[in-house]
Write an enzyme that holds these catalytic residues in place. Sequence first.
Site, PDB file in Angstrom:
ATOM      1  CG  HIS A   1       2.870  -3.732   5.933  1.00  0.00           C
ATOM      2  ND1 HIS A   1       3.244  -2.447   6.282  1.00  0.00           N
ATOM      3  CD2 HIS A   1       1.570  -3.643   5.565  1.00  0.00           C
ATOM      4  CE1 HIS A   1       2.222  -1.635   6.146  1.00  0.00           C
ATOM      5  NE2 HIS A   1       1.181  -2.322   5.698  1.00  0.00           N
TER       6      HIS A   1
ATOM      7  CG  HIS B   1      -2.123  -0.794   1.141  1.00  0.00           C
ATOM      8  ND1 HIS B   1      -2.856  -1.174   2.229  1.00  0.00           N
ATOM      9  CD2 HIS B   1      -2.751  -1.330   0.068  1.00  0.00           C
ATOM     10  CE1 HIS B   1      -3.887  -1.904   1.839  1.00  0.00           C
ATOM     11  NE2 HIS B   1      -3.830  -2.022   0.527  1.00  0.00           N
ATOM     12  CE1 TYR B   2       4.644   5.989   0.064  1.00  0.00           C
ATOM     13  CE2 TYR B   2       3.387   7.410  -1.369  1.00  0.00           C
ATOM     14  CZ  TYR B   2       4.397   7.227  -0.449  1.00  0.00           C
ATOM     15  OH  TYR B   2       5.153   8.290  -0.041  1.00  0.00           O
TER      16      TYR B   2
ATOM     17  CG  HIS C   1      -1.457  -5.995   1.771  1.00  0.00           C
ATOM     18  ND1 HIS C   1      -2.520  -5.972   2.655  1.00  0.00           N
ATOM     19  CD2 HIS C   1      -0.792  -4.835   1.960  1.00  0.00           C
ATOM     20  CE1 HIS C   1      -2.486  -4.834   3.330  1.00  0.00           C
ATOM     21  NE2 HIS C   1      -1.456  -4.123   2.924  1.00  0.00           N
TER      22      HIS C   1
ATOM     23  CE1 TYR D   1       3.815   6.090   5.677  1.00  0.00           C
ATOM     24  CE2 TYR D   1       3.393   7.113   7.796  1.00  0.00           C
ATOM     25  CZ  TYR D   1       3.141   7.008   6.449  1.00  0.00           C
ATOM     26  OH  TYR D   1       2.217   7.822   5.860  1.00  0.00           O
ATOM     27  CG  HIS D   2       8.127  -2.332   9.828  1.00  0.00           C
ATOM     28  ND1 HIS D   2       9.439  -2.258  10.231  1.00  0.00           N
ATOM     29  CD2 HIS D   2       7.918  -3.619   9.472  1.00  0.00           C
ATOM     30  CE1 HIS D   2       9.993  -3.464  10.141  1.00  0.00           C
ATOM     31  NE2 HIS D   2       9.077  -4.300   9.674  1.00  0.00           N
TER      32      HIS D   2
END
Lengths: 322, 322
Positions: free
Chosen positions: A252, A243-244, A254, A249-250
Amino acid sequence: MGDDEAGRAAEALIPQFQLERLLTQDQAGRRIVLLGSIDSKPAILLAERAAFASDDDHLSTFAASLEHIKNLGANDIYSWFLASSGVSNGASAAQQPPDLKLNLIYPCTEKHVKKYTTQRVRMVTETAETFAKHVRPYMQRNREEGRLNWVFNIIEGRTEQEDVMYREHGEEGFLVLPDLNWDRKTLTSLHLLALVERRDLWSLRDLTRNHIIWLKHMRQKLLDAATKLYPSIEWDELKLYLHYQPTYYHMHIHIVHAMLEAGTTQSVGKAFSLENIISQLEGMPEGKGMADVSLTYFLGEQNELWTNIFLPLKEGQGPSQA
Amino acid sequence: MGDDEAGRAAEALIPQFQLERLLTQDQAGRRIVLLGSIDSKPAILLAERAAFASDDDHLSTFAASLEHIKNLGANDIYSWFLASSGVSNGASAAQQPPDLKLNLIYPCTEKHVKKYTTQRVRMVTETAETFAKHVRPYMQRNREEGRLNWVFNIIEGRTEQEDVMYREHGEEGFLVLPDLNWDRKTLTSLHLLALVERRDLWSLRDLTRNHIIWLKHMRQKLLDAATKLYPSIEWDELKLYLHYQPTYYHMHIHIVHAMLEAGTTQSVGKAFSLENIISQLEGMPEGKGMADVSLTYFLGEQNELWTNIFLPLKEGQGPSQA
């Protein structure tokens, strides 16, 4: 034959439908497609739950018109129910399962009202400059406020270990958790999250050409892990994306089943395919990375990135530091 | 207070709910969130249509249990209806609108059965080489078979002119049509298609660095056209994307309202953001383009690209020419 007559003839066909089998159930289970026959000729019957009428007349009598309300559980001010719409007295109605799920929040607060009031959504283009000047500092403040402690607790094995489904240590280390929205059993709606162990990557913005090999290894390891956990799924039935903006904010990743019905989590302007990020990096000259490009994505108007950065920029003012 | 008693107390709250206003209606209208009060204290009631039970017992009695079946129209073997689930005799039930939409295909064919049987979905990575050797020739055959005649007919003004909502001629020419899935009135689910007038661009694979200026102009023109057509929509409420693979090989751009609920049309691995394509091109060295990168996307197993190209490649055989 008049139109009314044709209509009545068509209506009379439906109750004669003899089921052979269910072809498909989709739209979150709210559409079924049945194969069967009418008068020995094959027929397909599609049934879908209708939208609610949204006029005040119906909405104001809605709660009072519910029948067979059955409480399933409660936690503090939250309780949930099954119910049936309309008044059902007949014998065959009793055989049909409840057609409504209800949630009651009582008493509720202003925060609940805000949460459930539709947010306007805006598309923003975050240039390399906006990222460096405004968004990266926002990410940093966000990290410094301790909002990642829960992530580090999981990575270091202090909490939520019962949810960790898979773990590898090292520079290519990661762990796999079920996404909160997955029921943990329906394989075609599988949704896992992989948290990487290294802490230097805050988001896809930190990825550069130097990470291409690492990313390809991660991809392979994630596909291996998921197909080891669920051997009936093949590796090319898995979709990987980031996602962005992400929620935290680490970095990861999906992992979802390719059959999972696409919703906001997979939407263009939010979800960026892992493979296509790799491909975008491969197309760049040496020394470049995702921090050097413009990214366009959507934000709710209540998102701090909108209120504090992109709205002021749109209005020609400098972003605030809040 | 025992659990049963607590449950009954919770159940008794629901009919007392007094509506203040509708906060949100989403999930294709199948979820409503109502703000109101119970006993003068604020409450939120969420109601959503439940999934259909999919066991044979319920499915086999489903058609016979429907009530108030009302035919809305018919065309050849297709007819559609509204209906209510269960048996409703009460007075208040008569005030509630039908909760089901039905479609009957009768008699149906094997093709219908195939269409409505769930297809397995596969992720594929189309490298630059696979594109050049196999996919581009497939696109060419597809174009030569005359499958684009309907597009050229619209562009040349011969058919469907009543649907053309906006048109500009020239090298930056394009026309705007409503997408078939849009109801043509709900602005927050706006979905338009822009067909470009030039014919040399088959898909996003044909875009190179040389098209960056053209693409930026197109973006601006599309946003201008849509906001001229619907002045209550602001330009940053519009999302622009292309499909890969698209349904037909003449370049077209999807324009949707950012609030439109994301489904397959907007899904990662299918939808590619116009702005992010521009950004990807900007990050490439001179002379390069989208034909030089790998693209990862999903395909149904009945798609010819799967059966004729990617499945044979996966199985280590050469793709067939069919």
